[in-house]
Structures are given as C-alpha cells and as structure tokens.
Scaffold this motif. Structure first.
Motif, PDB file in Angstrom:
ATOM      1  N   LYS A  20       0.847  -1.186   0.000  1.00  0.00           N
ATOM      2  CA  LYS A  20       0.000   0.000   0.000  1.00  0.00           C
ATOM      3  C   LYS A  20       0.883   1.235   0.000  1.00  0.00           C
ATOM      4  CE  LYS A  20      -3.663   2.527   2.300  1.00  0.00           C
ATOM      5  NZ  LYS A  20      -4.582   2.633   3.418  1.00  0.00           N
ATOM      6  N   ASP A  57       0.797   5.623  -1.858  1.00  0.00           N
ATOM      7  CA  ASP A  57       0.124   6.538  -2.773  1.00  0.00           C
ATOM      8  C   ASP A  57       0.881   6.589  -4.102  1.00  0.00           C
ATOM      9  OD1 ASP A  57       2.254   8.390  -2.542  1.00  0.00           O
ATOM     10  OD2 ASP A  57       1.248   9.463  -0.937  1.00  0.00           O
ATOM     11  N   GLU A  58       0.284   7.273  -5.058  1.00  0.00           N
ATOM     12  CA  GLU A  58       0.812   7.325  -6.424  1.00  0.00           C
ATOM     13  C   GLU A  58       2.234   7.881  -6.485  1.00  0.00           C
ATOM     14  OE1 GLU A  58      -0.455   9.383 -10.647  1.00  0.00           O
ATOM     15  OE2 GLU A  58      -1.997   9.067  -9.137  1.00  0.00           O
ATOM     16  N   GLU A  95      -5.011   6.665 -14.671  1.00  0.00           N
ATOM     17  CA  GLU A  95      -4.675   6.541 -13.251  1.00  0.00           C
ATOM     18  C   GLU A  95      -4.082   5.152 -13.025  1.00  0.00           C
ATOM     19  OE1 GLU A  95      -5.121   8.723 -10.647  1.00  0.00           O
ATOM     20  OE2 GLU A  95      -5.708  10.239 -12.132  1.00  0.00           O
ATOM     21  N   SER A 104      -3.917   1.071  -8.624  1.00  0.00           N
ATOM     22  CA  SER A 104      -4.006   1.200  -7.164  1.00  0.00           C
ATOM     23  C   SER A 104      -4.853   2.396  -6.736  1.00  0.00           C
ATOM     24  CB  SER A 104      -2.605   1.294  -6.548  1.00  0.00           C
ATOM     25  OG  SER A 104      -1.915   2.424  -7.052  1.00  0.00           O
ATOM     26  N   SER A 105      -5.128   3.321  -7.644  1.00  0.00           N
ATOM     27  CA  SER A 105      -6.002   4.453  -7.287  1.00  0.00           C
ATOM     28  C   SER A 105      -7.441   3.981  -7.055  1.00  0.00           C
ATOM     29  CB  SER A 105      -5.960   5.530  -8.377  1.00  0.00           C
ATOM     30  OG  SER A 105      -6.581   5.074  -9.568  1.00  0.00           O
ATOM     31  N   ASN A 107      -7.517   2.804  -2.996  1.00  0.00           N
ATOM     32  CA  ASN A 107      -6.858   3.636  -1.990  1.00  0.00           C
ATOM     33  C   ASN A 107      -5.414   3.209  -1.747  1.00  0.00           C
ATOM     34  OD1 ASN A 107      -6.868   5.831  -0.230  1.00  0.00           O
ATOM     35  ND2 ASN A 107      -7.414   4.550   1.530  1.00  0.00           N
ATOM     36  N   GLY A 108      -4.745   2.801  -2.823  1.00  0.00           N
ATOM     37  CA  GLY A 108      -3.332   2.442  -2.741  1.00  0.00           C
ATOM     38  C   GLY A 108      -3.023   0.997  -2.432  1.00  0.00           C
ATOM     39  N   HIS A 150      -2.734  -2.820  -3.198  1.00  0.00           N
ATOM     40  CA  HIS A 150      -2.645  -3.664  -4.390  1.00  0.00           C
ATOM     41  C   HIS A 150      -1.702  -4.840  -4.133  1.00  0.00           C
ATOM     42  CE1 HIS A 150       0.468  -0.538  -4.694  1.00  0.00           C
ATOM     43  NE2 HIS A 150       1.167  -1.353  -5.439  1.00  0.00           N
TER      44      HIS A 150
END
Length: 169
Positions: free
Chosen positions: A71, A73-74, A129, A132-133, A136-137, A139
C-alpha cells in the motif's frame, strides 16, 4: 506464412518487448489489425503477454514467485518498483480488487530501472490513473525472485520503507 504466424515468430525472436506499432510497421498493416490479430492468437491458446512496453511470449519462468500485498500513494510507485528490481526481483504484475469487476490484473514485467523508467514515462504521459487508485493504494504484486534469500531481502526492504500492507492499516 500467414500474418498471425509472422506475429508469433517476431515476438518469439525479439529479445525485448515488441510494440503493436512496430509489428504493424513491419507487417504493413495498422496497429488495430495487430491488436486484433494478437487477441485472436491469445484466444487460440498461445500465451502472449501485453506489457506497457509491448508484447512478449509467456516464458514459463524458472524463478520462484510470490504474491505480496502493498500500500502506498501514487507518488511512491517508482520508488517501490525500483526497490524491488534493485534487489534482483522482477515485478510481474499488479492486481487490485474492484467492487464490481472483481480482480483486475495488469502485466508489468519490470526487471530493471530501465523497465521502471519506461513504465513511469508511459504512466505520466497518459491521462490514466494507476490501478491502485481504485483501492486507496492497496494492491498486490507477483514478484519473481531467484532464491529464498533474495525474497527475504526484498520483503525486509519493502517493510522498512513502509510499503508492505499489514492487517492493522
């Protein structure tokens, strides 16, 4: 030799992923024709994988594989992928759980910083995107590795950097 056989031969003989555009140019047809032909080839049972860099034949990899839950963020995609490949692993795919479609899986086949850079360039230059977007991150990745010791080092580094998804998150 018909076009589909030529496509298979070109993909098999390539030492790197080969794009639909390059195949189209070599075979004097449109990219859409190649995409359709590859879909038919895959439907007939030939294992061709579409990666962000192009088509490859599914080589039954002698490496060991493990699915891991992560997990982030982008902004940390590149860091995560580079960490894995720098330690000798290969990121085979990314998987997310969608509430309507169920499991969505995309082939990555990133085994080097060059592969990661190519993937990131494509991601950043598109309006798409990351998968994972959708979650919520959170994956999964299938990671290929050459030894249990290598996997242990990869897992430890992912944990140290806060990438591993753990129950209490």
């Amino acid at each position: 030799m018909d076009r589909k056989e030529k496509i298979i031969k070109l993909i098999q003989e390539s030492d790197k992923p080969i794009s639909a555009s390059l195949l189209a140019k070599q075979l004097h047809v449109s990219r859409q024709i190649i995409v359709g032909d590859v879909a038919l080839i895959r439907a007939s049972g030939t294992e061709i994988i579409a990666t962000p860099r192009g088509y490859i034949m599914d080589q039954k990899d002698p490496h060991l594989c493990k699915k891991i839950a992560v997990k982030h963020d982008e902004s940390r995609i590149e860091e995560e992928l580079n960490l894995i490949v720098d330690l000798g692993g290969e990121v085979i795919d990314v998987i997310v759980e969608h509430p309507v479609y169920g499991e969505i899986k995309a082939s990555l086949h990133t085994a080097s910083r060059y592969d990661v850079t190519q993937f990131m360039d494509k991601l950043n230059s598109s309006n798409a995107e990351p998968l994972s977007s959708l979650t919520n991150g959170v994956h999964l990745h299938t990671i290929a590795y050459k030894s249990e010791a290598m996997l242990k080092v990869i897992m430890s580094a992912l944990k140290d950097k806060g990438f591993l998804y753990e129950e209490d998150q």
